[in-house]
Design a protein around this motif. Structure first.
Motif, PDB file in Angstrom:
ATOM      1  N   THR A 195       5.586  -1.690   3.126  1.00  0.00           N
ATOM      2  CA  THR A 195       6.474  -1.131   4.241  1.00  0.00           C
ATOM      3  C   THR A 195       6.690  -2.498   5.125  1.00  0.00           C
ATOM      4  OG1 THR A 195       5.780   1.277   4.020  1.00  0.00           O
ATOM      5  CG2 THR A 195       6.390   0.446   6.076  1.00  0.00           C
ATOM      6  N   LEU A 224      -0.419   2.866   6.261  1.00  0.00           N
ATOM      7  CA  LEU A 224       0.750   2.078   5.496  1.00  0.00           C
ATOM      8  C   LEU A 224       0.163   0.932   4.716  1.00  0.00           C
ATOM      9  CD1 LEU A 224       3.261   2.323   8.452  1.00  0.00           C
ATOM     10  CD2 LEU A 224       3.082   3.864   6.742  1.00  0.00           C
ATOM     11  N   ALA A 245       1.488  -2.080   7.888  1.00  0.00           N
ATOM     12  CA  ALA A 245       2.822  -2.577   7.668  1.00  0.00           C
ATOM     13  C   ALA A 245       3.172  -3.928   7.928  1.00  0.00           C
ATOM     14  CB  ALA A 245       4.029  -1.748   8.370  1.00  0.00           C
TER      15      ALA A 245
END
Length: 602
Positions: free
Chosen positions: A149, A145, A180
């Protein structure tokens, strides 16, 4: 088509989606296309998405989508996730509800705005439906990620467990480790979670509002007309006071257990339920125990807690005064300033603390680490609210619509020189009698349901009080005239005294509703025999049922029995299906994802 084919360059669709849509539209006439456009508009409204006017600039309707990713065992986390979706739409975002059972690596192909709601089962385990996703995210195949995100995590749990909200902590740390961006601190909720969950939802949406576009909230005209006829709604905050119709001890003479069959009236309540749901009982604490607490603390029973509340009444009905939680221990460490308790609360003494807490209640802490003077507010501020206790419903609404039946194993034991009892079970057994009322509400469980197809075979494993929902299953299938085969594995201590609902079960077997009834009574022979042994004995036929599409259910003790049955089921799949260990686990994961393997454990 006059407009030409759809492409990924002239539409918001991917190339594969555009290709499939072109193929689907090929050959449709004008009337069919008009009908389809109306159908899609209705579907958009039903999902709560905002339709884009052809004259409206695209930039003004580019509302961000927020994905509410949830993992739920009994339905609480799913309920919070559904509430979050409602609040998201009210704020003008697009909302998407996603069960962890349906999430995979492809879910994270594009950046997401995430709100993660997940419960912890028992002492640190993920919900059954979230196991595969948990393994994925913590394994080598986890998606990579980036800070596009964004995420925030809400954990639901029980602070009486050592690994409180562990699954939420796992996901919170892992999403960050995978790259993230956390936009809000994780919040861990105890059993009384509603208010904390609502605050978390609003706070997270405030953060998303800072950097995500919204549109006008969905018009009320798009909402389904579901509230045209108002209905009475009961909940744990506003329970229905159900009259006790009967309370019968199911165990025979000589049993060392006390299991009660309790029948409650639902007349004039408007309440309904489905097999697999539970009844939440709002109990009261034992008055003798509360009086002993007051005596140890030297507190006045009529001490004012504000708003007309008196201390003794509050300890009886509002607060959890038995179960030890870490927040209470931390509070009492500061209040008592006891060196030994402070040492036990140290991180290096977690194992020793766990052993000390085993079998003890709040009253033991007050006795071992006394405080000379304390006021009512100081004592109660560390107590959590008295949570309802959930009991699997043991009857079918179709069979007895004005009643609901419970199967309650009464908890009584001795530990550390003191007689003890379960808060709700002794309340129901000792202090509530036929003619009295009990505050209750229906607790839905979407993850423990009979198959929709009445022809589907079902296998049920429910030793002890775990038989409760399966009595409801069988009553329901009898009422519906279901043709699917039914197989029950039941176990307890002794055949003569502990065969719960024996007459009904034998009658159902005689009339053919129960295709198989296999029992295991552990104390009737020198070597103990349990339901998992019976499963292994019938491995060939059990696997054949699974191959024919059977749904497999387990209800009961989550600490040992459920794990033993899980292991036995893996052994059956491995030996009969000729799988290796990983292949058997994958077979079982597929059963879980298809909701053909469901558990209600406690």
């Amino acid at each position: 088509m006059a407009q030409g084919s759809l492409l990924d360059t002239n539409s918001p669709l991917s190339a594969e989606q555009a290709k499939r849509l072109n193929e689907a539209l090929e050959g449709l006439d004008a009337h069919q296309l008009t009908w389809l456009s109306g159908y899609l508009a209705g579907l958009t409204a039903q999902r709560g998405d905002v339709a884009v006017s052809p004259t409206q600039p695209e930039a003004t309707v580019a509302a961000a989508e927020i994905v509410v990713l949830y993992g739920s065992q009994t339905g609480n986390a799913e309920g919070v996730a559904e509430l979050a979706c409602d609040r998201i739409k009210a704020r003008g975002f697009h909302a998407r509800l996603l069960d962890m059972a349906e999430a995979g690596k492809k879910t994270f192909k594009d950046p997401l705005n995430l709100m993660v709601v997940v419960s912890t089962q028992g002492d640190g385990d993920p919900p059954d439906t979230a196991e595969s996703f948990h393994e994925l995210m913590h394994g080598r195949k986890a998606p990579k990620l980036n800070d596009q995100t964004r995420f925030a995590v809400l954990g639901l749990g029980d602070s009486s467990y050592d690994h409180f909200c562990q699954t939420g902590k796992d996901f919170d740390a892992r999403f960050e480790a995978l790259g993230a961006q956390r936009i809000h601190d994780r919040v861990d909720c105890d059993v009384d979670y509603e208010e904390d969950a609502e605050r978390w939802i609003e706070s997270v949406l405030d953060r998303y509002s800072e950097f995500c576009d919204t549109v006008s909230p969905v018009s009320d005209s798009l909402a389904p007309v579901a509230n045209a006829t108002p209905q009475t709604s009961y909940s744990k905050k506003h329970p229905f006071h159900a009259e006790v119709l009967d309370s019968i001890v199911l165990n025979g003479r000589g049993s060392d257990k006390e299991t009660r069959h309790i029948e409650l009236s639902l007349e004039d309540s408007g309440l309904s339920f489905e097999p697999g749901d539970a009844i939440g009982v709002v109990p009261q604490n034992d008055p003798a125990y509360v009086d002993e607490l007051l005596d140890i603390l030297r507190l006045d029973a009529d001490a004012d807690l504000g708003e007309g509340r008196r201390l003794r009444d509050a300890l009886l009905t509002e607060f959890e005064v038995t179960t030890l939680t870490r927040p209470f221990l931390e509070h009492w460490t500061e209040v008592s300033d006891a060196a030994e308790l402070r040492r036990l609360m140290d991180q290096d003494s977690r194992g020793e603390l766990r052993d000390w807490v085993e079998g003890r209640h709040i009253i033991d802490v007050l006795e071992h680490f006394p405080v000379k003077e304390i006021d009512a507010h100081t004592f109660t501020q560390a107590l959590r609210k008295l949570p309802p206790r959930l009991y699997s419903i043991a009857s079918s609404y179709q069979a007895t619509p004005d009643e609901v039946h419970l199967t309650v194993g009464v908890v009584r034991y001795e530990s550390h020189g003191r007689s003890r009892g379960g808060v709700a079970t002794t309340y129901l057994a000792d202090r509530v009698h036929p003619g009295d009322t009990v505050p209750i509400y229906v607790d839905r469980n979407k993850n423990f349901k009979l198959p929709h197809d009445d022809n589907t075979p079902v296998v049920m494993v429910g030793p002890g009080t775990g038989v409760a929902p399966f009595r409801a299953f069988l009553q329901e299938r009898e009422e519906r005239g279901a043709t699917g085969r039914n197989w029950l594995f039941f176990g307890d201590r002794r055949f003569r005294s502990d065969f719960l609902y024996q007459a009904e079960m034998l009658q159902w077997r005689k009339q053919g509703l129960l295709t198989h009834l296999d029992v295991a009574f552990s104390r009737d022979q020198q070597e103990k025999v349990y339901v998992q042994e019976r499963m292994r004995e019938h491995a060939t036929e059990l696997y054949a049922w699974l191959q024919e599409g059977a749904h497999f259910y387990v209800c009961g003790d989550g600490e040992r029995m459920a794990a033993d049955v899980h292991r036995a089921l893996l052994d059956v799949i491995r030996t009969q299906g000729r799988f290796d260990e990983e292949g058997a686990k994958e077979y079982l994961r597929e059963l879980q994802q298809a909701k053909r393997y469901q558990r209600d454990v406690y």
